[in-house]
Design a protein around this motif. Sequence first.
Motif, PDB file in Angstrom:
ATOM      1  N   ARG A 287       0.687  -1.316   0.037  1.00 43.97           N
ATOM      2  CA  ARG A 287       0.089  -0.014  -0.042  1.00 43.97           C
ATOM      3  C   ARG A 287       0.990   1.206  -0.109  1.00 43.97           C
ATOM      4  O   ARG A 287       1.952   1.352   0.586  1.00 43.97           O
ATOM      5  CB  ARG A 287      -0.892  -0.119   1.307  1.00 43.97           C
TER       6      ARG A 287
ATOM      7  N   LEU B  21      -1.666   6.175   2.632  1.00 43.83           N
ATOM      8  CA  LEU B  21      -2.998   5.455   3.059  1.00 43.83           C
ATOM      9  C   LEU B  21      -3.086   4.850   4.417  1.00 43.83           C
ATOM     10  O   LEU B  21      -4.149   4.772   4.750  1.00 43.83           O
ATOM     11  CB  LEU B  21      -3.188   4.344   1.833  1.00 43.83           C
TER      12      LEU B  21
ATOM     13  N   LYS C  20      -7.499   7.259  -3.376  1.00 42.60           N
ATOM     14  CA  LYS C  20      -7.673   6.548  -2.076  1.00 42.60           C
ATOM     15  C   LYS C  20      -7.399   7.321  -0.888  1.00 42.60           C
ATOM     16  O   LYS C  20      -7.893   7.254   0.210  1.00 42.60           O
ATOM     17  CB  LYS C  20      -6.824   5.282  -2.045  1.00 42.60           C
TER      18      LYS C  20
ATOM     19  N   SER D 118      -9.457   8.544   2.577  1.00 43.40           N
ATOM     20  CA  SER D 118      -8.924   7.968   3.824  1.00 43.40           C
ATOM     21  C   SER D 118      -9.121   9.295   4.703  1.00 43.40           C
ATOM     22  O   SER D 118      -9.067   8.975   5.981  1.00 43.40           O
ATOM     23  CB  SER D 118      -7.744   7.509   3.645  1.00 43.40           C
TER      24      SER D 118
END
Length: 445
Positions: free
Chosen positions: A171, A175, A207, A211
């Motif tokens: 990842r 994130l 993303k 978040s």
Amino acid sequence: MKTHFIAIGGSAMHNLAIALKDKGYQVTGSDDAIFEPSKSRLERKGILPQEMGWFPEKITPDIDAVILGMHAHQDNPELARAKELGLKIYSYPEFLYEQAKNKTRVVIAGSHGKTTITSMILHVLNFHQKDVDYMVGAQLEGFDCMVKLTQDNDFMVLEGDEYLSSPIDLRSKFLLYQPNIALMSGIAWDHINVFKTFDDYIEQFRKFVASITPGGVLVYNEEDPEVVKVVEGAENYFRKIPYKTPEYEINNGKVYLKTEMGDVPLSVFGAHNLLNMEGARHICQQLGIMDEDFYEAIMSFKGASKRLEKVEREDKGILYKDFAHAPSKVKAAVKAFREQFKSDKKHGFLELHTYSSLNPAFLEQYDHAMDGLEEAIVFYSEDALKIKRMEPISPEFIKEKFRNQSLRVFTNAEDLHAYWNTLDKTNGVFLMMSSGNFGGLDLTK
């Protein structure tokens, strides 16, 4: 708490190790190579490994947290031992989140500018003695360690990197932080060895925005169309605060910011730095810093390490070094240099040595990046290409992709150094752009 670092010598990892040592944690670590300044800094804290290499016997059942750096490989013997014992293994950003999960997290993201913006924020907070926890990727004047972790501070300011978290956690780092307050400075395709398409790269920022905690804040650069698309496409709830380049002027080589409170003299230059400064101002507002106090502090900000950083030379020649290597960063640095030194002969040197910058498909992104310089030089090492098992690149191909037939291209360090030694460093101004060191070139001589 007992912690062990696998690959303790990295620029980020060693700062975290020192911060945990200062917090009272028991810290050990390993690495197969540690260079300066990490080596001396770890040694002063008493946490430099006694010998280089990987030692599974260091991994014992009483370790509370193993922190895994990107420099380590998936088959690392210490990692294998930690898995065998069932120990908790954290990536660098994952561990930072554990330290900050009960604080208000401020995360600065973007393909370019994030280090400078984070540094500006910390400079202003430090100037006004507002204590926060933080993590930033460059050395900043007035700070001993670029990671600070406490029990008591309410805020943590984090530089949010889109690169991978660890060899076993693919990842993007940013994130994992779940920001309450976020900033996005710009999006320009980078790290193509990991993100194979531009959309794959942009997806990380989608993303990231997703978040942001419910009811949080996003400060964003409204001059970047890709950023605007990501923000407008977000489906979660947060407050949006746009920013853009403020008015400024240059008088006798000095940059002045035009504000309602009058002209504010600055110690940095370049339109991109003024844009970064505006983003930092909006974040500081969220942290309780009034504009008047922000301007008072920012006057003395001299820049983050290696970001248009002036090099003091023996001959008093004017030379700046910049970490710029990605196309967007190179273009911003060259533009700033052209604007600041209009009447001087401008020499620009760029080293290509990352996987992305040496990828023939990615070189298209450098079109016209070195335009407007009286002398433009690109250096890359043919030996580096061999080591990285990449295809050879011809100087003609470089000129074609840069759309600049007047480029001077060097492919080995000896020739570059020989040419450097022929130049009169007091004739004109020099901009040296690299995340490396031009094959060991001494910029002070």
